[in-house]
Design a protein around this motif. Structure first.
Motif, short mmCIF file in Angstrom:
data_model
loop_
_atom_site.label_atom_id
_atom_site.label_comp_id
_atom_site.label_asym_id
_atom_site.label_seq_id
_atom_site.Cartn_x
_atom_site.Cartn_y
_atom_site.Cartn_z
N SER A 221 0.84 -1.20 0.00
CA SER A 221 0.00 0.00 0.00
C SER A 221 0.87 1.25 0.00
O SER A 221 2.11 1.17 0.02
CB SER A 221 -0.91 0.00 1.22
N SER A 222 0.23 2.40 -0.06
CA SER A 222 0.92 3.69 0.12
C SER A 222 0.28 4.39 1.31
O SER A 222 -0.91 4.20 1.60
CB SER A 222 0.79 4.56 -1.13
N TYR A 223 1.07 5.22 1.98
CA TYR A 223 0.61 5.87 3.19
C TYR A 223 0.73 7.38 3.00
O TYR A 223 1.82 7.88 2.66
CB TYR A 223 1.41 5.37 4.39
N ILE A 224 -0.38 8.07 3.18
CA ILE A 224 -0.48 9.49 2.82
C ILE A 224 -0.56 10.33 4.09
O ILE A 224 -1.38 10.06 4.98
CB ILE A 224 -1.73 9.73 1.93
N TYR A 225 0.29 11.35 4.16
CA TYR A 225 0.35 12.20 5.35
C TYR A 225 0.30 13.67 4.95
O TYR A 225 1.08 14.12 4.11
CB TYR A 225 1.64 11.95 6.13
N LEU A 226 -0.62 14.40 5.55
CA LEU A 226 -0.65 15.85 5.42
C LEU A 226 0.21 16.40 6.56
O LEU A 226 -0.12 16.20 7.74
CB LEU A 226 -2.08 16.38 5.51
N VAL A 227 1.29 17.04 6.21
CA VAL A 227 2.28 17.46 7.20
C VAL A 227 2.30 18.98 7.33
O VAL A 227 2.27 19.71 6.33
CB VAL A 227 3.69 16.97 6.79
N ASP A 228 2.32 19.45 8.57
CA ASP A 228 2.42 20.88 8.85
C ASP A 228 3.35 21.08 10.03
O ASP A 228 3.17 20.43 11.09
CB ASP A 228 1.03 21.46 9.15
N ASP A 229 4.35 21.94 9.85
CA ASP A 229 5.35 22.19 10.90
C ASP A 229 6.00 20.89 11.40
O ASP A 229 6.26 20.72 12.59
CB ASP A 229 4.71 22.92 12.09
N VAL A 245 -10.48 12.72 -0.91
CA VAL A 245 -9.82 13.83 -1.61
C VAL A 245 -10.47 15.15 -1.21
O VAL A 245 -9.77 16.15 -0.95
CB VAL A 245 -9.89 13.63 -3.14
N ASP A 246 -11.79 15.18 -1.15
CA ASP A 246 -12.49 16.41 -0.73
C ASP A 246 -12.11 16.78 0.69
O ASP A 246 -11.92 17.96 1.02
CB ASP A 246 -14.00 16.21 -0.85
N THR A 247 -12.02 15.78 1.56
CA THR A 247 -11.63 16.04 2.95
C THR A 247 -10.21 16.59 3.02
O THR A 247 -9.94 17.56 3.76
CB THR A 247 -11.72 14.75 3.78
N LEU A 248 -9.30 16.00 2.26
CA LEU A 248 -7.91 16.47 2.25
C LEU A 248 -7.82 17.92 1.78
O LEU A 248 -7.09 18.73 2.37
CB LEU A 248 -7.07 15.57 1.34
N LYS A 249 -8.56 18.26 0.75
CA LYS A 249 -8.56 19.64 0.25
C LYS A 249 -9.09 20.60 1.30
O LYS A 249 -8.51 21.67 1.55
CB LYS A 249 -9.41 19.73 -1.02
N LYS A 250 -10.18 20.23 1.94
CA LYS A 250 -10.79 21.10 2.95
C LYS A 250 -9.85 21.32 4.13
O LYS A 250 -9.69 22.46 4.60
CB LYS A 250 -12.10 20.46 3.42
N LEU A 251 -9.22 20.27 4.58
CA LEU A 251 -8.33 20.39 5.74
C LEU A 251 -7.06 21.16 5.40
O LEU A 251 -6.54 21.91 6.24
CB LEU A 251 -7.98 19.00 6.26
N THR A 252 -6.56 20.99 4.18
CA THR A 252 -5.38 21.75 3.75
C THR A 252 -5.70 23.24 3.69
O THR A 252 -4.90 24.09 4.11
CB THR A 252 -4.89 21.26 2.38
N LYS A 253 -6.88 23.57 3.18
CA LYS A 253 -7.31 24.97 3.12
C LYS A 253 -7.42 25.56 4.51
O LYS A 253 -7.03 26.72 4.74
CB LYS A 253 -8.66 25.07 2.40
N SER A 254 -7.90 24.78 5.46
CA SER A 254 -8.04 25.31 6.83
C SER A 254 -6.67 25.58 7.44
O SER A 254 -6.50 26.57 8.18
CB SER A 254 -8.82 24.31 7.69
N LEU A 255 -5.67 24.74 7.14
CA LEU A 255 -4.32 24.98 7.63
C LEU A 255 -3.73 26.25 7.01
O LEU A 255 -3.09 27.05 7.71
CB LEU A 255 -3.41 23.80 7.32
N LEU A 256 -3.96 26.44 5.72
CA LEU A 256 -3.45 27.64 5.04
C LEU A 256 -4.14 28.90 5.59
O LEU A 256 -3.47 29.94 5.77
CB LEU A 256 -3.70 27.54 3.54
#
Length: 262
Positions: A221-229, A245-256
């Motif tokens: 498998s592959s393991y996907i991580y949204l990393v901040d700091d 994918v929609d969840t990842l986009k939404k959460l990335t926008k909230s971090l930005l």
């Protein structure tokens, strides 16, 4: 007087005989111990030459247990895994970010990208502009390409300014030996990601826990991580689906957005 001399002579003779017997016994014990040690060494060497038996009897570290599992599953392990779970979804991403206080740091690894540049994780993850980035960790080159693409394409389209790193943890000797040739053949395959390979040392006595540090339970498998700091704020696995994918986009926008407020 003659009797006393005979008694003393007998005592001396007994002492000499006892000492000789003791020395011979000690030598025999040492020789037997050496022979037993040689037999044990030969047995260990024979077991090592038989990897199935060696790893079955000596799987005392995480790395050895992984090798033992691969040997037990056989050469068709990948086929069986893909038939059983074609999306290789080991776990599904959460709808929410992992809180900063509970987020784990990205494990430290050194890798080399397809152009020969040295990378150190997590320091290389958008360290200068302090933006979130996507980190995709896989074990099997080529097997994982469709999983990587399913995440990198929509993420890069939505956030062209953010980095996507695809790291392969290479533990198999064949891949390590052929890595210069294989890496050269992969140039231009996916321009959305910065691909790098990290050769994992083959440890016999010491245990290497990098797979466990990343939470890798299925090497296909592959393991996907949204990393901040430098911390993992969200994670998923395998082939993406539209909801994730929609969840990842939404959460990335909230971090930005949070960073823009600071």
């Amino acid at each position: 007087m003659i009797t006393n001399r005979l008694i003393n002579s007998c005592r001396g003779l007994n002492g000499f005989v006892s000492k000789s017997l003791l020395n011979n016994t000690t030598k025999n014990v040492i020789t037997q111990q050496q022979q037993q040690q040689q037999i044990r060494n030969m047995s260990s060497w024979k077991n090592f030459m038989n990897p199935f038996k060696y790893y079955k009897e000596n799987a005392d570290t995480q790395q050895k247990r992984r090798v033992k599992k691969e040997l037990e599953e056989g050469v068709l392990w990948d086929v069986k895994e893909f038939m059983k779970n074609p999306t290789m979804k080991v776990f599904v991403g959460s709808p929410n970010l992992i809180s900063e206080s509970q987020a784990e740091a990205v494990p430290q690894i050194k890798a080399t990208d397809l152009n020969g540049n040295k990378l150190e994780f997590p320091n290389c993850l958008n360290n200068l502009d302090n933006k979130p980035s996507l980190l995709i960790v896989s074990v099997k080159p080529y097997h994982a390409d469709k999983f990587i693409n399913s995440w990198s394409e929509p993420f890069k389209k939505e956030f062209p300014q953010l980095d996507i790193h695809s790291v392969f943890l290479i533990s198999q000797l064949g891949y390590q030996i052929l890595s210069p040739l294989l890496k050269n053949s992969r140039k231009g395959k996916n321009n959305d990601v910065i691909e790098s390979w990290s050769n994992i040392p083959i440890a016999i006595k010491k245990s290497n826990t990098i797979f466990e540090d990343f939470g890798i339970t299925n090497p296909f498998s592959s393991y996907i991580y949204l990393v901040d700091d430098g911390k993992i704020r969200w994670k998923s696995s395998g082939l993406s689906n539209q909801n994730e994918v929609d969840t990842l986009k939404k959460l990335t926008k909230s971090l930005l957005e949070d960073k823009n407020k600071k």
